[in-house]
Scaffold this motif. Structure first.
Motif, PDB file in Angstrom:
ATOM      1  N   TYR A 394       0.851  -1.169  -0.011  1.00  0.00           N
ATOM      2  CA  TYR A 394       0.051   0.042  -0.121  1.00  0.00           C
ATOM      3  C   TYR A 394       0.813   1.278  -0.067  1.00  0.00           C
ATOM      4  CZ  TYR A 394      -4.447  -2.273   0.996  1.00  0.00           C
ATOM      5  OH  TYR A 394      -5.858  -3.097   0.586  1.00  0.00           O
ATOM      6  N   GLU A 395       1.878   1.196   0.798  1.00  0.00           N
ATOM      7  CA  GLU A 395       2.890   2.402   0.881  1.00  0.00           C
ATOM      8  C   GLU A 395       3.458   2.738  -0.414  1.00  0.00           C
ATOM      9  OE1 GLU A 395       6.384   3.929   3.698  1.00  0.00           O
ATOM     10  OE2 GLU A 395       4.855   2.507   4.612  1.00  0.00           O
ATOM     11  N   MET A 396       4.002   1.750  -1.090  1.00  0.00           N
ATOM     12  CA  MET A 396       4.610   1.921  -2.268  1.00  0.00           C
ATOM     13  C   MET A 396       3.755   2.245  -3.386  1.00  0.00           C
ATOM     14  SD  MET A 396       7.833   1.460  -2.370  1.00  0.00           S
ATOM     15  CE  MET A 396       8.046   1.917  -3.947  1.00  0.00           C
ATOM     16  N   LEU A 397       2.402   1.785  -3.615  1.00  0.00           N
ATOM     17  CA  LEU A 397       1.547   2.493  -4.393  1.00  0.00           C
ATOM     18  C   LEU A 397       1.117   3.778  -4.215  1.00  0.00           C
ATOM     19  CD1 LEU A 397      -0.932  -0.734  -4.757  1.00  0.00           C
ATOM     20  CD2 LEU A 397       0.352   0.066  -6.518  1.00  0.00           C
ATOM     21  N   ASP A 398       1.096   4.095  -2.841  1.00  0.00           N
ATOM     22  CA  ASP A 398       0.874   5.569  -2.296  1.00  0.00           C
ATOM     23  C   ASP A 398       1.916   6.338  -2.782  1.00  0.00           C
ATOM     24  OD1 ASP A 398      -1.008   7.288  -0.952  1.00  0.00           O
ATOM     25  OD2 ASP A 398       0.588   7.470   0.413  1.00  0.00           O
ATOM     26  N   ALA A 399       3.053   6.010  -2.729  1.00  0.00           N
ATOM     27  CA  ALA A 399       4.220   6.784  -2.921  1.00  0.00           C
ATOM     28  C   ALA A 399       4.422   7.108  -4.598  1.00  0.00           C
ATOM     29  CB  ALA A 399       5.572   6.271  -2.323  1.00  0.00           C
ATOM     30  N   LEU A 400       4.325   6.025  -5.263  1.00  0.00           N
ATOM     31  CA  LEU A 400       4.326   6.239  -6.630  1.00  0.00           C
ATOM     32  C   LEU A 400       3.401   6.539  -7.567  1.00  0.00           C
ATOM     33  CD1 LEU A 400       6.641   2.815  -7.094  1.00  0.00           C
ATOM     34  CD2 LEU A 400       7.351   5.194  -7.070  1.00  0.00           C
ATOM     35  N   GLN A 401       1.949   6.256  -7.083  1.00  0.00           N
ATOM     36  CA  GLN A 401       0.778   6.599  -7.957  1.00  0.00           C
ATOM     37  C   GLN A 401       0.974   6.220  -9.348  1.00  0.00           C
ATOM     38  OE1 GLN A 401      -2.222   8.322  -6.456  1.00  0.00           O
ATOM     39  NE2 GLN A 401      -0.990   7.842  -4.684  1.00  0.00           N
ATOM     40  N   PRO A 402       1.077   5.014  -9.440  1.00  0.00           N
ATOM     41  CA  PRO A 402       1.603   4.609 -10.879  1.00  0.00           C
ATOM     42  C   PRO A 402       0.444   4.464 -11.928  1.00  0.00           C
ATOM     43  CG  PRO A 402       1.457   2.542  -9.481  1.00  0.00           C
ATOM     44  CD  PRO A 402       1.403   4.071  -8.661  1.00  0.00           C
ATOM     45  N   GLU A 403       0.477   4.828 -12.957  1.00  0.00           N
ATOM     46  CA  GLU A 403      -0.774   4.681 -14.106  1.00  0.00           C
ATOM     47  C   GLU A 403      -1.023   3.185 -14.269  1.00  0.00           C
ATOM     48  OE1 GLU A 403      -0.494   7.043 -17.734  1.00  0.00           O
ATOM     49  OE2 GLU A 403       1.007   8.227 -16.367  1.00  0.00           O
ATOM     50  N   ASN A 404      -0.106   2.225 -14.295  1.00  0.00           N
ATOM     51  CA  ASN A 404      -0.080   1.030 -14.508  1.00  0.00           C
ATOM     52  C   ASN A 404       0.529   0.225 -13.518  1.00  0.00           C
ATOM     53  OD1 ASN A 404      -1.407   0.757 -17.802  1.00  0.00           O
ATOM     54  ND2 ASN A 404      -0.027   2.483 -17.641  1.00  0.00           N
ATOM     55  N   VAL A 405       0.195  -1.193 -13.397  1.00  0.00           N
ATOM     56  CA  VAL A 405       1.017  -1.923 -12.476  1.00  0.00           C
ATOM     57  C   VAL A 405       0.900  -3.345 -13.233  1.00  0.00           C
ATOM     58  CG1 VAL A 405       1.074  -3.104 -10.339  1.00  0.00           C
ATOM     59  CG2 VAL A 405       0.403  -0.637 -10.267  1.00  0.00           C
ATOM     60  N   ILE A 406       2.234  -4.127 -12.989  1.00  0.00           N
ATOM     61  CA  ILE A 406       2.218  -5.521 -13.494  1.00  0.00           C
ATOM     62  C   ILE A 406       2.922  -6.163 -12.175  1.00  0.00           C
ATOM     63  CG2 ILE A 406       3.418  -7.052 -15.020  1.00  0.00           C
ATOM     64  CD1 ILE A 406       4.121  -4.768 -16.911  1.00  0.00           C
ATOM     65  N   PRO A 407       1.993  -7.071 -11.914  1.00  0.00           N
ATOM     66  CA  PRO A 407       2.465  -7.942 -10.456  1.00  0.00           C
ATOM     67  C   PRO A 407       3.297  -8.873 -11.229  1.00  0.00           C
ATOM     68  CG  PRO A 407      -0.102  -8.018 -10.845  1.00  0.00           C
ATOM     69  CD  PRO A 407       0.710  -7.421 -12.001  1.00  0.00           C
ATOM     70  N   ALA A 408       4.499  -9.455 -10.444  1.00  0.00           N
ATOM     71  CA  ALA A 408       5.609 -10.366 -10.820  1.00  0.00           C
ATOM     72  C   ALA A 408       5.994 -11.158  -9.715  1.00  0.00           C
ATOM     73  CB  ALA A 408       6.838  -9.361 -11.387  1.00  0.00           C
ATOM     74  N   HIS A 409       7.036 -11.950  -9.861  1.00  0.00           N
ATOM     75  CA  HIS A 409       7.641 -12.643  -8.944  1.00  0.00           C
ATOM     76  C   HIS A 409       6.620 -13.797  -8.122  1.00  0.00           C
ATOM     77  CE1 HIS A 409      10.640 -13.613  -5.687  1.00  0.00           C
ATOM     78  NE2 HIS A 409      11.542 -12.764  -6.447  1.00  0.00           N
ATOM     79  N   GLN A 410       5.671 -14.164  -8.963  1.00  0.00           N
ATOM     80  CA  GLN A 410       4.814 -15.297  -8.448  1.00  0.00           C
ATOM     81  C   GLN A 410       4.160 -15.951  -9.489  1.00  0.00           C
ATOM     82  OE1 GLN A 410       3.502 -16.998  -6.032  1.00  0.00           O
ATOM     83  NE2 GLN A 410       4.810 -16.171  -4.137  1.00  0.00           N
ATOM     84  N   ASP A 411       3.299 -17.185  -9.075  1.00  0.00           N
ATOM     85  CA  ASP A 411       2.373 -17.670 -10.092  1.00  0.00           C
ATOM     86  C   ASP A 411       1.193 -17.002  -9.961  1.00  0.00           C
ATOM     87  OD1 ASP A 411       1.417 -18.824  -7.618  1.00  0.00           O
ATOM     88  OD2 ASP A 411       2.196 -20.630  -7.916  1.00  0.00           O
ATOM     89  N   MET A 412       0.203 -17.615 -10.681  1.00  0.00           N
ATOM     90  CA  MET A 412      -1.275 -17.025 -10.718  1.00  0.00           C
ATOM     91  C   MET A 412      -1.847 -16.861  -9.440  1.00  0.00           C
ATOM     92  SD  MET A 412      -2.859 -15.448 -13.291  1.00  0.00           S
ATOM     93  CE  MET A 412      -2.094 -15.911 -14.479  1.00  0.00           C
TER      94      MET A 412
END
Length: 446
Positions: A394-412
């Protein structure tokens, strides 16, 4: 400017990370990692002697054929830190690209050792050191920046590619540690500045998203370890400790507390010698002058014999094998294949968690059973993770306010908690929250 992202590896598993970003005609590759569990399920596999195509077929390294669909030139290969799931395929794949490998000093040194041990391919790429906070031009219009982060290995960064369309922040791997044992705290001030400047896309490590709260600092693990080891001060038998060999801060704590309770620490195992020796040589850590580090099998066994002759109560062997790896020191000790003899009541400290993957979990279970059969008492999970939990995300999303996000480093399955979290933040699957697979292209700007 056209912006396109190739999700090459690490989008169906934890391991073999590789992502490429094309900004106009310039391409930057982030990470080239190994999925070690795909190697460990085979007996006596030596990756140094294997062809890249065979390792791709095994699912051990990224299948980078999708790179041929990116219409641009690779200008840099950027590993974020020195863990094998981020650098382990560089010696197999980097020679295909006419581009320098750009990383922090500790990571570059580990990459250099990977390349030196490679027996199949000659990797001639230039090795370029860049410190956290550093910047580098990528072509005429883009710029690469390193932002300092904290992880379970020293000298880790999150790279940021600044483009005319906004920043691409590659967020693997980190935790928010404001009180690290080694190195500087995570640079949240810079992340907030980048957020105000404009973030087109944030690529995020989802390892611990399903866990509530925040990941504790390494200083918390240090206090836990100190409490456990001080409780053993009067024990007059054997104590053995194991942790991630790349976790220099944890090794430092083990060494210091061993001395506090009157035991001589000794580092045993090839990777233990490699990582700690490299960190000391580059002045990232100051170990005692008389600290022994032994990686070669014969040297290790000689050291075990000396420990048995001089008294187990005088030493703390710090060994490899916390995941139950078949050829690691602790596993050999459990099988009775070393001169070190475990007796009833001897303590084994696991200052690590099992990597949540079936191969590791099975091997670790077997290793603990073997140790217990010899009478060992297990001290488990004296550890903190190197990855963000829910509140950190939450803190990273709040800091960056990104237009797009890609989840990584995991399976579905591992992406699901992050998708729930990101949707609460206002992102939407199919629009600006891109759940993807290995070998896919995502067009962000046409």
């Amino acid at each position: 400017m056209e912006i396109e992202i190739a999700t090459i590896g690490g989008y169906e598993e934890v391991g073999r990370q590789m992502t490429a970003v094309r900004a106009g005609d310039d391409v930057v590759v982030f990470d080239m990692g190994l999925n070690l569990s795909k190697v460990l399920i085979h007996d006596n596999v030596e990756t140094e002697r294997m062809h890249s195509l065979d390792l791709i077929d095994m699912g051990a390294i990224p299948d980078d054929r999708v790179m041929s669909e990116l219409e641009g030139d690779v200008k840099a290969i950027v590993p974020t830190h020195g863990h094998l799931d981020h650098i382990g395929a560089i010696s197999k794949l980097a020679h295909r690209y006419d581009a320098p490998i750009v990383a922090t000093p500790f990571t570059i040194e580990l990459v250099k050792q990977q390349i030196k041990s490679e027996e199949k391919f000659g990797v001639q790429n230039d090795l370029v050191k860049m410190e956290a906070g550093g910047r580098m031009a990528i072509g005429d219009e883009n710029e690469l920046e390193f932002v300092n982060v904290t992880h379970s290995i020293i000298d880790a960064i999150n790279p940021v590619l600044h483009t005319p369309e906004g920043a691409i922040v590659y967020g693997l791997d980190k935790r928010m540690d404001h009180d690290p044992v080694l190195g500087d705290p995570i640079d949240m001030e810079r992340f907030r500045e980048i957020g105000r400047e404009g973030v087109l896309c944030y690529i995020e490590d989802c390892t611990n998203t399903g866990k509530k709260g925040r990941t504790p600092s390494e200083s918390v693990a240090r206090r836990h370890l100190k409490d456990a080891m001080y409780s053993m001060e009067d024990y007059d038998g054997g104590i053995v400790a194991t942790t991630f060999s790349s976790h220099i801060a944890r090794v430092k704590s083990l060494v210091e507390f061993a001395d506090d309770i009157g035991r001589q620490p000794v580092l045993l195992g090839r990777s233990m010698e490699k990582y700690s020796g490299t960190a000391e040589r580059l002045d990232f850590v100051d170990f005692p002058d008389d600290l022994g580090m032994y990686g070669h099998r014969k040297s290790v066994d000689r050291t075990f014999k000396r420990i048995m002759n001089e008294g187990k109560e005088n030493f703390l062997p710090i060994v490899t094998g916390h995941q139950g790896e078949p050829r690691a020191m602790l596993t050999r000790m459990g099988r009775g294949e070393t001169p070190y003899e475990l007796d009833e009541g001897d303590k084994v400290i696991f200052s690590a968690r099992v990597i949540p993957e079936p191969t590791n979990e099975g091997q670790r279970y077997q290793s603990e059973k073997l140790l217990r059969m010899q009478g060992a008492r297990i001290y488990d999970e004296i550890h903190v993770s190197g990855h963000l939990r829910e509140e950190g995300h939450y803190e990273m999303l709040d800091a960056l306010q990104p237009e797009n996000v890609i989840p990584a480093h995991q399976d579905m399955q591992g992406f699901a908690p992050y998708v729930d979290l990101a949707e609460k933040f206002g992102l939407s699957v199919g629009e600006n929250l891109h759940v993807t697979r290995n070998g896919k292209l995502i067009q962000l700007v046409e």
